[in-house]
Scaffold this motif. Sequence first.
Motif: not given
Lengths: 333, 333
Positions: B185-190, B194-195, B198-199
């Motif tokens: 998730v982190m690699y996808t969102l950056g 905040v990410n 979400l992750a």
Amino acid sequence: MSEANTLEIRHLRTVFHTRKGDLAAVNDVSLTVPKGKIVGIVGESGCGKSMTAMSVMQLVRKPGEIESGQILFRGEDLLQKTPGEMQKIRGDRISMIFQEPMTSLNPVYTVGHQVEEALRIHEHLSKEELHRRAVEIFEAVGIPEAEERLKSYPHQLSGGLRQRVMIGMAMICKPDLLIADEPTTALDVTIEAQILALMKKLRDENGTSILLITHNMGVVAKMCDFVYVMYAGRVMEQAEVFELFRNVQHPYTAGLLQSIPRIDHVVDRLYTIPGVVPNLLHLPAGCGFCTRCRYAQDRCYEELPELREIAPGHFIRCFSTNQELSGKEESHA
Amino acid sequence: MSDLKHFRPDTAFGGKNEKRDLTSSAKKAQDPDAKLSAKDKKRIQLAADLGEAETGWDKFKILCSENKLAAASAVIILVIALMAIFAPVVAPYDPTKQDLLHRLEGMSAAHIFGTDQLGRDVFSRMIYGARVSLVIGLLPTFLSLALGTVLGLISGYLGKAADFVIMRLADITMAFPSLLLAMVVMYTLGAGIVNIFLALTFVSWAGTARVIRSQTLSLREMEYIEAARSMGVSKWRIMFQHILPNCLPNLIVLFTLNIPGSILSESSLSFLGIGAQPPMTSWGLMVSDGKQYLFTDPVVAIAPGVAILILALAFNFLGDGVRDVLDPYLNKQ
């Protein structure tokens, strides 16, 4: 259809679809609750009395389903209502009290909150008005120190008080029909008498019709105007209450009455109807009671007797009357 | 009776003997309790005391006196929280101010935990880092709990297709190792704070959903839910007003026990370089930065590492304490 009948059930059939086949918990049941009267449904466990009540409320759970029939409430067929319309009727025009006052109240809210909620759902009232009505209903159902008790949690009240709260919740919107599913079964006899008296009083004051479900013939005798005796999903005998007790004509009802313990008779062993309620999946082709009936003849196994009127307003589902049958037995002996 | 001088009323009528009998029979009456271990008795007593406590503050005091470890944990969490909130006041140095002349100085009076590779004060950075660790501990836990609760309620109460879809999604998220999934998730969102929310929410909602679903499944069969339905309460209202409050004990325990997991996940993500980004700092990032100097100047990495350990443990002990209180019969073996 006159307004004289609050509830009129016509040929109701509620079926449970199970893996082993469909079983009819309620089978071709017709009954009438006249306005302001108390009508009793009696029968053993599993005879379909609670399912009849749940069908009226339309709270039958899957895999159960109301298959056919009509449920006329004040002339309107409830089965034609949308779920949303039904939701508005439940608790407002028709309400219900349950057998177990111990578990029928939500443990996390005060009883006051719950009684007020019953009202809040159906009527838009101010906070003060809600509170006033809650106090009023608590006083009406005979809860002492109503103001204080409203703040109690269910676990702080006794069974009798909780059942009073339940009745208060059911009555707060002044429903036309109150369905009481074994309201006193979980209570001791003194409290039972009080609760029954309370229900009668509320009926007299508000003109509420009551459908009383019970397995206790004593409660029926004390409370009801009309009685329906159910067995294996069908009505076996129906009559006005005095007629029924004076002139029992179905062997099953006779058996039920015979199994009541009596204080003026000394017996070694109480009478019981032999056998158990048959599995609804494997009902005999004929009369549902034939396997346990001491008068059963060949015909009873093959042919289902129709409900027939043997005296004005007195119907039985049997080929003969108890009178004839017991007379025959005596002559044999 | 010969010498009335020595007549003593209390012994003459067996007064003392009677008393002794009473106490011994009282002991016998307690015998059934003897099967319970001392620990269980203590728990049950604690629950009883709590029930009698009038105010929340009273309950809190009873809790603290009973479970010292949980009380100490609460204090530790409070201290860390206060330090994080008042970081600008508490921190002795600016956490981002570099002092290249005093790199990796080791512990001294001026710098309690020494300085890092850029000469920044480790203690000050830890105080600021606590902000990230605490927020990451609380917020994603809260979010995932909220998401899991809503989905669990829907899944358990509505059943059918909703149940199937939600539970299969839960299975899928739980089938992946959570850190791996969070990394995806982190690699996808950056990277970014905040990410991380979400992750971590995405990774941990499934457990909550399952717990709440099973709780809902059992609660919806309760008579008071049936009673609510018979009162005309809508299904959403039943889910959120009648079932949800009954799940609160589970939720509180899940909350406290999920926090350390979140803190550790954030630390792991930051350690791997995809969590908090400089100049913002977090304890995980500090451990990551310090790991290169582990053999020459271990304090830089060990101090924040120990802080993570203490905070996670404190939340764990607090969660255990809360669980013991809410369910005194839990460890009854």
